[in-house]
Design an enzyme around this catalytic site. Structure first.
Site, PDB file in Angstrom:
ATOM      1  N   HIS A 173      -2.387  -4.678   2.439  1.00 25.50           N
ATOM      2  CA  HIS A 173      -4.082  -4.745   2.781  1.00 25.50           C
ATOM      3  C   HIS A 173      -4.168  -3.791   4.377  1.00 25.50           C
ATOM      4  CE1 HIS A 173      -8.464  -4.481   3.057  1.00 25.50           C
ATOM      5  NE2 HIS A 173      -7.943  -5.828   3.642  1.00 25.50           N
ATOM      6  N   ASP A 204      -4.220  -0.368  -3.910  1.00 24.38           N
ATOM      7  CA  ASP A 204      -4.114   0.908  -2.617  1.00 24.38           C
ATOM      8  C   ASP A 204      -2.651   1.979  -2.825  1.00 24.38           C
ATOM      9  OD1 ASP A 204      -6.304  -0.365  -1.483  1.00 24.38           O
ATOM     10  OD2 ASP A 204      -5.677  -0.676   0.804  1.00 24.38           O
ATOM     11  N   HIS A 212      -1.349   4.529  -0.360  1.00 28.00           N
ATOM     12  CA  HIS A 212      -1.921   5.255  -0.334  1.00 28.00           C
ATOM     13  C   HIS A 212      -1.899   6.917  -0.297  1.00 28.00           C
ATOM     14  CE1 HIS A 212      -5.118   2.787   1.681  1.00 28.00           C
ATOM     15  NE2 HIS A 212      -3.889   2.059   2.316  1.00 28.00           N
ATOM     16  N   HIS A 230      -8.862  -0.470  -1.921  1.00 26.66           N
ATOM     17  CA  HIS A 230      -9.448   0.840  -2.149  1.00 26.66           C
ATOM     18  C   HIS A 230     -10.024   1.629  -3.518  1.00 26.66           C
ATOM     19  CE1 HIS A 230      -9.064   2.860   1.921  1.00 26.66           C
ATOM     20  NE2 HIS A 230      -9.052   1.532   1.780  1.00 26.66           N
ATOM     21  N   HIS A 290      -3.987  -7.885  -2.724  1.00 29.53           N
ATOM     22  CA  HIS A 290      -3.999  -7.217  -1.894  1.00 29.53           C
ATOM     23  C   HIS A 290      -4.205  -7.414  -0.617  1.00 29.53           C
ATOM     24  CE1 HIS A 290      -4.351  -3.091  -0.802  1.00 29.53           C
ATOM     25  NE2 HIS A 290      -5.442  -3.696   0.143  1.00 29.53           N
ATOM     26  N   ASP A 346       1.056  -1.422   0.266  1.00 30.49           N
ATOM     27  CA  ASP A 346      -0.192  -0.019  -0.283  1.00 30.49           C
ATOM     28  C   ASP A 346       0.880   1.479  -0.158  1.00 30.49           C
ATOM     29  OD1 ASP A 346      -1.962  -2.260   0.901  1.00 30.49           O
ATOM     30  OD2 ASP A 346      -2.579  -0.608   2.117  1.00 30.49           O
TER      31      ASP A 346
END
Length: 485
Positions: free
Chosen positions: A380, A190, A163, A223, A274, A161
């Site tokens: 995740h 993500d 983000h 996401h 993920h 991830d």
């Protein structure tokens, strides 16, 4: 299968999270502990030996004063990006995009972003990337053969991830080395939400995909969906940056999300996704059908006993959905994106998240053994999620080794340091991010590189109510998710 301690000094740029100066170069820290074990599947062998982690401390040169170009890639970062006349991206074009995004994040307001990336260029980039992604299978294969001279010097970098933490992604790319003919990248999803630069992060990775489609693989995270992006900031970020064109840009991003593959197999030895593993969807002939020609096949996901799904089932799942279904017949995408490991044997519904599964060490062993794999690398779960998980290690170093079984290991990898960017509590997690490098001969002996966040981050406002928004790990408003069969 012993993990490697990478002792070479990194040359990436950035600054330490601490307010006091830190020496440059690599420092070594203790690894996250392997969870305690009461199961016979866990082995006290050399394969289970914990590994030390190379920790990279970014240097202060990345955080340049406002008005100066902090990136070494371009001498005129304020110039508008244009699409190449021949439609073919080059390395210089991608590096220039990196430089301009970095500069814009430090010098422009969000509404000025189109002065750097006009919507027409956005459209060309996303359309080109979407065409590539939608043609890829659900399960992409990074085929490497050490008997082939061309593959003997190859490396595969796996990323968790990120983000929307653009500056940490820029650092990671410089630290690991850019994608090239002998350096593959697999991103576990993500890319957006929570961080302030999800759009830039996603577009940058799309640019790398377009430039090197056979070397860069972008998987889908939970996401990358309509529901999550409407709750955790990405939708509002796009509207803020593109104004009256924002809805158009957001729709194009959602369409691109639908094309992202679900999982990868690396060198026939490593499975990445993920969330992780998934259930089997039993099929039975319809009782109403007569004759071979008119026979209908009915799926029955509501069976009392859950069983592990197959790669064949994964390859046939329908991934082109805005939100992976949490009910109905098409449950495998939701499992792959939302599931979590557990220390409890077996498969069970993931009641905390309301979607996906929990799977134990016995399921990890079954999956690895069935497909002759050595590693599962999933993502995740960041530090906020892990502090609520009994029996599993925290995410302080950017990775954890969750299951050690006879056939191999399960690893959780998280690549967003000092996460989340906007945190309601006064005390921050201050976690490191990490990436994994897989090397010949077998590509199943991971090297872990942990790194601290680039600091100071440019000032930015959140695009979601981070103080009141529900935690992504529990109490999902399932009724708000797009319902598709």
């Amino acid at each position: 299968m012993e993990a490697v301690n990478k002792e070479e000094k990194r040359t990436g740029e950035g600054s330490t999270m601490s307010s006091s100066p830190s020496p440059n170069g690599a420092s070594f820290s203790s690894p996250p502990p392997v969870p305690p074990n009461d199961e016979s599947l866990f082995l006290p062998s050399t394969e289970a030996t914990p590994t030390t982690t190379t920790t990279t401390t970014p240097t202060a040169t990345t955080a340049a004063p406002v008005g100066e170009d902090p990136s070494p890639f371009s001498s005129s970062p304020e110039a508008q990006i244009s699409w190449p006349p021949d439609g073919k991206l080059t390395l210089n074009w991608v590096l220039d995009l990196m430089s301009k995004f970095d500069w814009a994040s430090r010098n422009l307001t969000p509404s000025e972003f189109p002065t750097v990336l006009p919507v027409q260029v956005f459209d060309r980039l996303v359309l080109t990337a979407s065409k590539i992604l939608h043609k890829e299978p659900n399960l992409v294969r990074v085929d490497l053969d050490v008997d082939d001279e061309r593959d003997k010097d190859c490396r595969v970098v796996v990323v968790g991830d990120v983000h929307g933490q653009l500056h940490d992604v820029l650092f990671l790319l410089r630290s690991a080395g850019f994608p090239c003919e002998n350096r593959f990248f697999v991103f576990n999803g993500d890319y957006v939400d929570r961080g302030a630069w999800g759009l830039e992060t996603f577009l940058l990775l799309l640019a790398w995909k377009v430039f090197m489609p056979e070397r860069v693989f972008l998987l889908r995270g939970n996401h990358e969906s309509k529901y999550c992006t409407s709750v955790y900031g990405f939708e509002q970020e796009v509207l803020a940056k593109y104004g009256d064109k924002g809805k158009h840009v957001y729709r194009k991003c959602l369409g691109c999300f639908e094309g992202l593959p679900l999982a990868s197999i690396i060198a026939g030895r490593v499975y990445t996704a993920h969330g992780g593993l998934f259930r089997s969807i039993p099929v039975t002939p319809s009782k109403r059908s007569k004759g071979k020609k008119n026979r209908r096949i009915n799926s029955n996901p509501e069976v009392s006993t859950l069983s592990l799904g197959s790669l064949e089932e994964l390859s046939k799942a329908r991934r082109s959905v805005l939100d992976p279904p949490w009910e109905g017949l098409n449950l495998i995408p939701g499992d792959v994106l939302w599931s979590d490991p557990s220390m409890t044997p077996g498969l069970s519904p993931n009641t905390e998240r309301g979607i996906g599964l929990l799977w134990g060490p016995d399921c990890t062993e079954e999956f690895l053994k069935r497909y002759q794999l050595k590693l599962i690398i999933r993502s995740h779960e960041g530090p906020d999620a892990r502090e609520k998980r009994n029996g599993l290690a925290g995410m302080d170093e950017g990775y954890t080794i969750d299951h050690v079984v006879e056939s191999g290991r399960l690893i959780t990898l998280f690549s967003a340091p000092d996460y989340p960017q906007f945190q309601a509590t006064e005390e921050r997690y201050k976690n490191k991010g990490a990436y994994i490098t897989l090397e010949p001969p077998n590509f199943d002996n991971p090297t872990f590189d942990s790194f601290e966040a680039v600091a100071p981050r440019p000032k930015a406002k959140p695009y979601y109510d981070y103080q009141d928004v529900i935690d992504s790990d529990e109490e999902l408003d399932l009724t708000a998710m797009v319902s598709e069969p």
